[in-house]
Design a protein around this motif. Structure first.
Motif, PDB file in Angstrom:
ATOM      1  N   ALA A   2      -2.293   9.668  -2.430  1.00  0.00           N
ATOM      2  CA  ALA A   2      -3.477   9.570  -1.423  1.00  0.00           C
ATOM      3  C   ALA A   2      -4.237  10.602  -0.762  1.00  0.00           C
ATOM      4  CB  ALA A   2      -3.589   8.176  -0.613  1.00  0.00           C
TER       5      ALA A   2
ATOM      6  N   ILE B 178      -7.483   3.922  -4.007  1.00  0.00           N
ATOM      7  CA  ILE B 178      -6.513   2.896  -4.492  1.00  0.00           C
ATOM      8  C   ILE B 178      -5.087   3.585  -4.400  1.00  0.00           C
ATOM      9  CG2 ILE B 178      -5.921   2.545  -7.029  1.00  0.00           C
ATOM     10  CD1 ILE B 178      -8.995   2.756  -7.689  1.00  0.00           C
TER      11      ILE B 178
ATOM     12  N   VAL C 121      -3.943   2.007  -0.827  1.00  0.00           N
ATOM     13  CA  VAL C 121      -3.927   0.541  -0.925  1.00  0.00           C
ATOM     14  C   VAL C 121      -2.571   0.182  -1.564  1.00  0.00           C
ATOM     15  CG1 VAL C 121      -4.793  -1.595  -1.925  1.00  0.00           C
ATOM     16  CG2 VAL C 121      -6.465  -0.123  -0.848  1.00  0.00           C
ATOM     17  N   LEU C 122      -2.239   1.010  -2.588  1.00  0.00           N
ATOM     18  CA  LEU C 122      -1.074   0.571  -3.327  1.00  0.00           C
ATOM     19  C   LEU C 122       0.294   1.275  -2.535  1.00  0.00           C
ATOM     20  CD1 LEU C 122      -2.144   1.047  -7.019  1.00  0.00           C
ATOM     21  CD2 LEU C 122      -2.019  -1.146  -5.890  1.00  0.00           C
TER      22      LEU C 122
ATOM     23  N   VAL D 188     -12.225   7.805  -4.699  1.00  0.00           N
ATOM     24  CA  VAL D 188     -11.774   6.442  -5.204  1.00  0.00           C
ATOM     25  C   VAL D 188     -10.331   6.290  -5.767  1.00  0.00           C
ATOM     26  CG1 VAL D 188     -12.098   4.760  -7.177  1.00  0.00           C
ATOM     27  CG2 VAL D 188     -14.217   5.806  -5.991  1.00  0.00           C
ATOM     28  N   ILE D 189      -9.737   7.622  -6.149  1.00  0.00           N
ATOM     29  CA  ILE D 189      -8.392   7.508  -6.417  1.00  0.00           C
ATOM     30  C   ILE D 189      -7.377   7.384  -5.229  1.00  0.00           C
ATOM     31  CG2 ILE D 189      -6.563   9.143  -7.362  1.00  0.00           C
ATOM     32  CD1 ILE D 189      -8.606   9.905  -9.365  1.00  0.00           C
TER      33      ILE D 189
END
Length: 54
Positions: free
Chosen positions: A24, A14, A17-18, A10-11
């Motif tokens: 990532a 996120i 996406v950022l 999940v990290i």
């Protein structure tokens, strides 16, 4: 251990996406390692339980 693999996944999602590519990639590799360690330990536990009953 599977919980931590999901958390790092999940990290990684996120962070991707950022736009944090390095973070990532690092989080995704940690999640992958933890997932494979979980799979190996789960298989070993199943095999030991199977052979212990006989």
């Amino acid at each position: 251990m599977l919980y931590y693999a999901v958390v790092f996944f999940v990290i990684a999602i996120i962070a991707a996406v950022l736009g944090f590519g390095g973070i990532a990639a690092g989080a995704a590799s940690i999640a992958q390692i933890l997932f494979f360690v979980f799979i190996v330990l789960a298989v070993l536990a199943l095999l030991s339980g199977f052979f212990r009953k006989k």
